[in-house]
Scaffold this active site. Structure first.
Site, PDB file in Angstrom:
ATOM      1  N   LYS A 146       8.531  62.018  36.387  1.00  0.00           N
ATOM      2  CA  LYS A 146       8.164  61.408  35.113  1.00  0.00           C
ATOM      3  C   LYS A 146       7.023  62.158  34.458  1.00  0.00           C
ATOM      4  O   LYS A 146       6.953  62.261  33.245  1.00  0.00           O
ATOM      5  CB  LYS A 146       7.720  59.960  35.341  1.00  0.00           C
ATOM      6  CG  LYS A 146       8.859  58.979  35.285  1.00  0.00           C
ATOM      7  CD  LYS A 146       8.386  57.589  35.672  1.00  0.00           C
ATOM      8  CE  LYS A 146       7.939  57.576  37.102  1.00  0.00           C
ATOM      9  NZ  LYS A 146       7.991  56.271  37.759  1.00  0.00           N
TER      10      LYS A 146
ATOM     11  N   LYS B 103      10.791  69.706  40.535  1.00  0.00           N
ATOM     12  CA  LYS B 103      11.297  68.427  41.017  1.00  0.00           C
ATOM     13  C   LYS B 103      11.405  67.430  39.866  1.00  0.00           C
ATOM     14  O   LYS B 103      10.547  67.423  38.972  1.00  0.00           O
ATOM     15  CB  LYS B 103      10.303  67.867  42.051  1.00  0.00           C
ATOM     16  CG  LYS B 103      10.949  67.533  43.382  1.00  0.00           C
ATOM     17  CD  LYS B 103       9.910  67.103  44.376  1.00  0.00           C
ATOM     18  CE  LYS B 103       9.893  65.591  44.515  1.00  0.00           C
ATOM     19  NZ  LYS B 103       9.013  65.126  45.588  1.00  0.00           N
TER      20      LYS B 103
ATOM     21  N   LYS C 107      -5.139  65.015  42.699  1.00  0.00           N
ATOM     22  CA  LYS C 107      -5.283  63.974  41.674  1.00  0.00           C
ATOM     23  C   LYS C 107      -6.642  64.025  40.996  1.00  0.00           C
ATOM     24  O   LYS C 107      -6.772  63.645  39.833  1.00  0.00           O
ATOM     25  CB  LYS C 107      -5.017  62.593  42.274  1.00  0.00           C
ATOM     26  CG  LYS C 107      -3.549  62.399  42.619  1.00  0.00           C
ATOM     27  CD  LYS C 107      -3.163  60.938  42.683  1.00  0.00           C
ATOM     28  CE  LYS C 107      -1.662  60.818  42.841  1.00  0.00           C
ATOM     29  NZ  LYS C 107      -1.221  59.429  42.977  1.00  0.00           N
TER      30      LYS C 107
END
Ligand code: TRP
Length: 337
Positions: free
Chosen positions: A202, A199, A112
């Site tokens: 969003k 996968k 992240k």
């Protein structure tokens, strides 16, 4: 009667719920409610660790609450993290029982941080992002959870939670916290219809996920244009796109249609349009039910919101009881007002 085992899991309020989330996690949460004492949280404090819009956070939190209720989570099992301030208080205490080095080695933190650097114009990585797994440990341990149903990507965070619990127990000289275990359930892996090697997610963009509350026409269109040939399939192997369509059909519990179409595939007679038609019908059947349920809940918005506030209030009592004991054990003050 034997006390049921305690299950806890949480989800971040970040927009739409898609079929990857649903079949991969939330459906399992719904089913677990039969067998265990379950609490599920919408973790808005966690949602602040990445760049976010303060104007949208509350709306997203309520939206997710309505979505979870519409797919079958019971209202008495749901809480909103920021309505239970004990989570963040316990997080601070846990910070003092957590190795800084271990936090910097968390895969999700590293991933992240890179994502943040690439997307955020200002290169900002908050201490909250580093501390994210400690808050997660507080979410779990404050309810003495035995089992935490999460995906493999969260295993490292669970390990850290056990680590914090052990260190705490050792330091206070008491087996106070239960060491939580990951609860793995075989769940279907749903891929993006537009890129079936990735996968469903969003973050890949709109065409890569199918909304659980999506409009019929849009879902049919998405399935119709689902990629069936990725150009990477080896001779005699089913292509990723076809695998994904079969996965969806099975996840929708269309066993007979699944078996019949599989026979067609094996005999070399499968028509992709038939498979796509069956998948689109199955998904639309689900979304029709979910949309109706959501509309019904939304016609009672105020009442439902109050029920969730009340559920959070009830669940909070468990959190308060744990925190009180923690403060006694660690030498902090407890005040009775
Ligand atoms: N980190 C989890 C995720 O991204 C969300 C989460 C926060 C969580 N607190 C939790 C999951 C506690 C399980 C238990 O999916």
């Amino acid at each position: 009667m034997e006390k049921k085992k305690q299950v806890l899991s949480c989800i971040q309020p970040t927009g739409d719920l898609h079929f990857g989330n649903y079949f991969g996690a939330v459906k399992n949460w719904v089913d677990l409610q039969e067998k265990y004492d379950c609490v599920y949280g919408v973790v808005d404090y966690h949602a602040m660790t990445m760049p976010y819009d303060p104007k949208k956070l509350r709306t997203n939190t309520w939206e997710l609450i309505f979505n979870l209720l519409a797919v079958g989570i019971k209202e008495e099992n749901l809480f909103i993290q920021s309505l239970i301030p004990e989570h963040s208080e316990l997080c601070w205490i846990f910070n003092c029982f957590t190795s800084y080095g271990m936090l910097t080695r968390m895969t999700q933190f590293k991933d992240k941080s890179i994502q943040n650097k690439e997307s955020g114009a200002d290169n900002f990585i908050s201490a909250g992002l580093l501390d994210y797994p400690v808050l997660q440990a507080a979410d779990i341990l404050i309810y003495r959870a035995d089992y935490v149903p999460v995906g493999k990507d969260q295993e490292q965070h669970l390990e850290l939670s056990r680590n914090i619990a052990q260190r705490f127990n050792h330091q206070v000289g008491k087996e106070f916290f239960v060491l939580p275990e990951t609860l793995y359930t075989e769940v279907p892996k749903v891929m993006s219809p537009a890129a079936p090697n990735k996968k469903m997610s969003k973050s890949l963009g709109e065409k890569h996920y199918i909304n659980v509350f999506g409009e019929e026409a849009r879902i049919r269109k998405q399935i119709k244009s689902a990629v069936t040939d990725t150009g990477e399939t080896k001779e005699g192997e089913m292509s990723a796109g076809i695998v994904n369509l079969f996965t969806l059909l099975k996840a929708c519990e269309k066993t007979e249609a699944h078996a019949a179409l599989m026979l067609d595939y094996e005999s070399g007679n499968l028509k992709y349009v038939d498979l796509k038609q069956a998948v689109a019908d199955a998904l639309v059947e689900k979304t029709t039910i979910f949309r109706a349920k959501k509309a019904e809940l939304q016609s009672n918005k105020k009442e439902i919101k109050n029920k969730i506030k009340h559920a959070s209030y009830e669940i909070r009592k468990q959190a308060q009881a744990t925190l009180k004991e923690v403060k006694d054990l660690t030498g902090l003050m407890n005040v009775r007002f």
